[in-house]
Design a protein around this motif. Sequence first.
Motif, PDB file in Angstrom:
ATOM      1  N   GLU A 248     -21.862 -25.672  13.593  1.00 39.99           N
ATOM      2  CA  GLU A 248     -20.439 -25.890  13.374  1.00 39.99           C
ATOM      3  C   GLU A 248     -19.736 -24.558  13.111  1.00 39.99           C
ATOM      4  O   GLU A 248     -20.216 -23.762  12.278  1.00 39.99           O
ATOM      5  CB  GLU A 248     -20.235 -26.833  12.185  1.00 39.99           C
ATOM      6  CG  GLU A 248     -20.829 -28.208  12.421  1.00 39.99           C
ATOM      7  CD  GLU A 248     -20.767 -29.114  11.198  1.00 39.99           C
ATOM      8  OE1 GLU A 248     -21.146 -30.291  11.330  1.00 39.99           O
ATOM      9  OE2 GLU A 248     -20.334 -28.637  10.119  1.00 39.99           O
ATOM     10  N   PRO A 249     -18.638 -24.289  13.794  1.00 41.80           N
ATOM     11  CA  PRO A 249     -17.911 -23.032  13.553  1.00 41.80           C
ATOM     12  C   PRO A 249     -17.477 -22.925  12.096  1.00 41.80           C
ATOM     13  O   PRO A 249     -17.092 -23.919  11.470  1.00 41.80           O
ATOM     14  CB  PRO A 249     -16.701 -23.144  14.491  1.00 41.80           C
ATOM     15  CG  PRO A 249     -17.092 -24.160  15.516  1.00 41.80           C
ATOM     16  CD  PRO A 249     -17.995 -25.131  14.811  1.00 41.80           C
ATOM     17  N   ALA A 262     -20.723 -19.228  12.325  1.00 43.82           N
ATOM     18  CA  ALA A 262     -21.011 -20.662  12.393  1.00 43.82           C
ATOM     19  C   ALA A 262     -22.107 -20.961  11.381  1.00 43.82           C
ATOM     20  O   ALA A 262     -22.846 -20.074  10.950  1.00 43.82           O
ATOM     21  CB  ALA A 262     -21.457 -21.071  13.799  1.00 43.82           C
ATOM     22  N   ILE A 263     -22.212 -22.225  11.007  1.00 37.35           N
ATOM     23  CA  ILE A 263     -23.234 -22.663  10.074  1.00 37.35           C
ATOM     24  C   ILE A 263     -24.052 -23.774  10.722  1.00 37.35           C
ATOM     25  O   ILE A 263     -23.517 -24.572  11.503  1.00 37.35           O
ATOM     26  CB  ILE A 263     -22.605 -23.153   8.741  1.00 37.35           C
ATOM     27  CG1 ILE A 263     -23.680 -23.329   7.666  1.00 37.35           C
ATOM     28  CG2 ILE A 263     -21.793 -24.418   8.953  1.00 37.35           C
ATOM     29  CD1 ILE A 263     -23.111 -23.541   6.277  1.00 37.35           C
ATOM     30  N   ALA A 297     -25.498 -14.856   4.134  1.00 38.66           N
ATOM     31  CA  ALA A 297     -24.709 -15.217   5.317  1.00 38.66           C
ATOM     32  C   ALA A 297     -24.670 -14.079   6.321  1.00 38.66           C
ATOM     33  O   ALA A 297     -24.467 -14.297   7.527  1.00 38.66           O
ATOM     34  CB  ALA A 297     -23.293 -15.608   4.899  1.00 38.66           C
ATOM     35  N   SER A 298     -24.879 -12.866   5.845  1.00 36.68           N
ATOM     36  CA  SER A 298     -24.897 -11.716   6.755  1.00 36.68           C
ATOM     37  C   SER A 298     -26.050 -11.798   7.748  1.00 36.68           C
ATOM     38  O   SER A 298     -26.017 -11.145   8.799  1.00 36.68           O
ATOM     39  CB  SER A 298     -24.994 -10.414   5.954  1.00 36.68           C
ATOM     40  OG  SER A 298     -26.141 -10.417   5.121  1.00 36.68           O
ATOM     41  N   ASP A 299     -27.076 -12.616   7.450  1.00 38.82           N
ATOM     42  CA  ASP A 299     -28.188 -12.788   8.386  1.00 38.82           C
ATOM     43  C   ASP A 299     -27.755 -13.448   9.683  1.00 38.82           C
ATOM     44  O   ASP A 299     -28.494 -13.436  10.673  1.00 38.82           O
ATOM     45  CB  ASP A 299     -29.299 -13.629   7.744  1.00 38.82           C
ATOM     46  CG  ASP A 299     -30.210 -12.810   6.843  1.00 38.82           C
ATOM     47  OD1 ASP A 299     -29.849 -11.659   6.538  1.00 38.82           O
ATOM     48  OD2 ASP A 299     -31.270 -13.329   6.443  1.00 38.82           O
ATOM     49  N   ALA A 300     -26.569 -14.044   9.681  1.00 41.24           N
ATOM     50  CA  ALA A 300     -26.082 -14.718  10.888  1.00 41.24           C
ATOM     51  C   ALA A 300     -25.963 -13.762  12.068  1.00 41.24           C
ATOM     52  O   ALA A 300     -26.071 -14.183  13.226  1.00 41.24           O
ATOM     53  CB  ALA A 300     -24.727 -15.375  10.617  1.00 41.24           C
ATOM     54  N   VAL A 306     -25.068 -17.638  13.772  1.00 38.44           N
ATOM     55  CA  VAL A 306     -25.258 -18.915  13.078  1.00 38.44           C
ATOM     56  C   VAL A 306     -26.001 -18.685  11.768  1.00 38.44           C
ATOM     57  O   VAL A 306     -27.095 -18.111  11.758  1.00 38.44           O
ATOM     58  CB  VAL A 306     -26.029 -19.917  13.956  1.00 38.44           C
ATOM     59  CG1 VAL A 306     -26.212 -21.237  13.209  1.00 38.44           C
ATOM     60  CG2 VAL A 306     -25.292 -20.147  15.269  1.00 38.44           C
ATOM     61  N   TRP A 307     -25.422 -19.143  10.672  1.00 36.38           N
ATOM     62  CA  TRP A 307     -26.033 -19.026   9.350  1.00 36.38           C
ATOM     63  C   TRP A 307     -26.826 -20.290   9.047  1.00 36.38           C
ATOM     64  O   TRP A 307     -26.270 -21.382   8.966  1.00 36.38           O
ATOM     65  CB  TRP A 307     -24.940 -18.828   8.307  1.00 36.38           C
ATOM     66  CG  TRP A 307     -25.425 -18.645   6.897  1.00 36.38           C
ATOM     67  CD1 TRP A 307     -26.637 -18.177   6.486  1.00 36.38           C
ATOM     68  CD2 TRP A 307     -24.680 -18.947   5.704  1.00 36.38           C
ATOM     69  NE1 TRP A 307     -26.704 -18.152   5.111  1.00 36.38           N
ATOM     70  CE2 TRP A 307     -25.511 -18.615   4.599  1.00 36.38           C
ATOM     71  CE3 TRP A 307     -23.397 -19.436   5.451  1.00 36.38           C
ATOM     72  CZ2 TRP A 307     -25.107 -18.781   3.288  1.00 36.38           C
ATOM     73  CZ3 TRP A 307     -22.975 -19.588   4.143  1.00 36.38           C
ATOM     74  CH2 TRP A 307     -23.817 -19.267   3.074  1.00 36.38           C
ATOM     75  N   ASP A 308     -28.123 -20.142   8.873  1.00 35.88           N
ATOM     76  CA  ASP A 308     -28.975 -21.277   8.515  1.00 35.88           C
ATOM     77  C   ASP A 308     -29.037 -21.353   6.994  1.00 35.88           C
ATOM     78  O   ASP A 308     -30.021 -20.964   6.360  1.00 35.88           O
ATOM     79  CB  ASP A 308     -30.372 -21.102   9.117  1.00 35.88           C
ATOM     80  CG  ASP A 308     -31.229 -22.356   8.984  1.00 35.88           C
ATOM     81  OD1 ASP A 308     -30.736 -23.353   8.436  1.00 35.88           O
ATOM     82  OD2 ASP A 308     -32.396 -22.323   9.426  1.00 35.88           O
TER      83      ASP A 308
END
Length: 576
Positions: A248-249, A262-263, A297-300, A306-308
């Motif tokens: 999801e954006p 996105a998440i 969140a920076s791992d996205a 996409v942030w898992d």
Amino acid sequence: MTDSGRVADAGGPAQADGPPHADGPPQGDGLGQADGIGQADGAGWAETPAWAGGPPDPDRPADAPLPTLCATEPTQPLGAGGTTEPTPAAGGGESVISGREVWSFVSAPQLRPMRVAVTTHRSGTAPGQIFVAPYSRSTMVGQTGTLILGDGGEPVWFRPLPSPGLRNADFRVQTWYDPTTGTSQPVLAWWQGPVAETPGGAESCFYVYDSQYRLRQTVTARHGFRADADEFLLTQRGTALFIASRVEPMDLRPYGGPTDGAILNSEVQEVDLSSGELLFSWNVREHVDPAESQVPASDAVHSGGVWDAYQVNSVDEGPDGQLLISARNTWAVYAVDRDGGAVQWRLGGRRSDFTLDAPASFAWQRDARFRSGNRISLVGDGCCDQPGGPPEQPSYGLTLDLDFDNRRATVDRTYHHKPALSSRSQGNLQALPNGNEFVGWGQSPYYSEYAGDGNARGDGQRNLLYDARMPGENVSSRAFRSEWVGTPYYPPSVAVRRDGAQSVVHASWNGSTQTRAWQLLAGPDPESLTVVVEHAMRTGFETTVGTANPGPYFQVRALDQDRAVLSTSAMVRLDG
């Protein structure tokens, strides 16, 4: 020999489940094999799958529907640049289908399951077979698919997939309940999808097979979500609980991520198996703040934006209907009221409602389950050092006592492996009926059984009753032990060859758990077959029986422990 076959479900989607891309074992001159098959009793109109060794069922009505099964082609991995096949690193696109670590069978050349090495087998193990779904993210040894094994590592049933870029997961015995009749029956259930998992998932679904290995139901996710590999749970209400995911954006700046990010969101969904109606859904993003995540969140930026944040990876149902949901990336387990969806308590993570002393603390956990007496169990994975977080540790099984009055969690028992294993993901801890515990080690290629008292870190051999290792870099997301009775609707497979003055017959029946012996028939023509070997004990998945009778027509009968005939193979003619 047969070409491809089909599996069908009278009530839902089915598709050609073609043979894997594997050549059969070398077959010298004079090898005979059945061209057509006799139909097992009660076969209905389901077609014989390619992995069963036979062509389509001739009794199936010509106009019977055969919709498509899900996930029969590998997905395109991220960065593949438009290719239709996954790269070996991203999608497990290579396989080794011969050699000492791969089974091969003359009577079933289309089956090439992996060979496991059983390193420990002591008395006291629980009864039943072992259920795994092997795959690899590099080079697969053998074929991917669903695999039932005996304690010695020999195959009992194998359903291979047509590509090493596809895999199965959460393969286990469950109970199918019919609330309208009050009846129940054991079934096999699993997830199917690509090895190369993209955020939000590619085409995937869940399958339910009955004890005759017929596809009974295909279940897919709703609300635009994709079925997730981590959980599929049948309930006594005639429903299925499972996890589904969707990208999801989202503006990730409040959490330290990109603006146009996105998440990866997840839902727990419940579907009525009879009507297909969606009865319940619980959306993690609506109930858990992504700020609870232990993953920055920076791992996205390293995962396509996409942030898992959550990675919901198990759901269990308590006797009062309360749900126990594990989110790996928050290091927390959530007790959820299914009526309103509210989180009733958290265990672990940034907002734990319980105090956990150091031995009880866990991270990157999976497979959270309710246990009796205010206990829960889970698997703590060894993964992913984070700034300010605990150091990476070995994986282990863990049961915890929950003191609700004082809101305190303490260790009940632990289960460690020797050598110590560090699985970055996946794994499960299964309570067995005799009090033992069965551990699937996820991304480490082992599965083990322990006496219930368990052991401690550095003492992994204590109470170890059973241990096996998969070949190469093969792994199984979970592993289970259960009792299973398989009565295939398709008949046994047979092949015959000449060896000097002897006729050598090879017999197998993929999935039969009741075959104890074989009876061999031979004769000069199809109408004149007589019994030439009355009772040859089954010696494994495939049994070899020799006779001086020249045939050239041969047939085998599968016998149970009382020497009653279970099923009869097709007739095979040996030329030359």
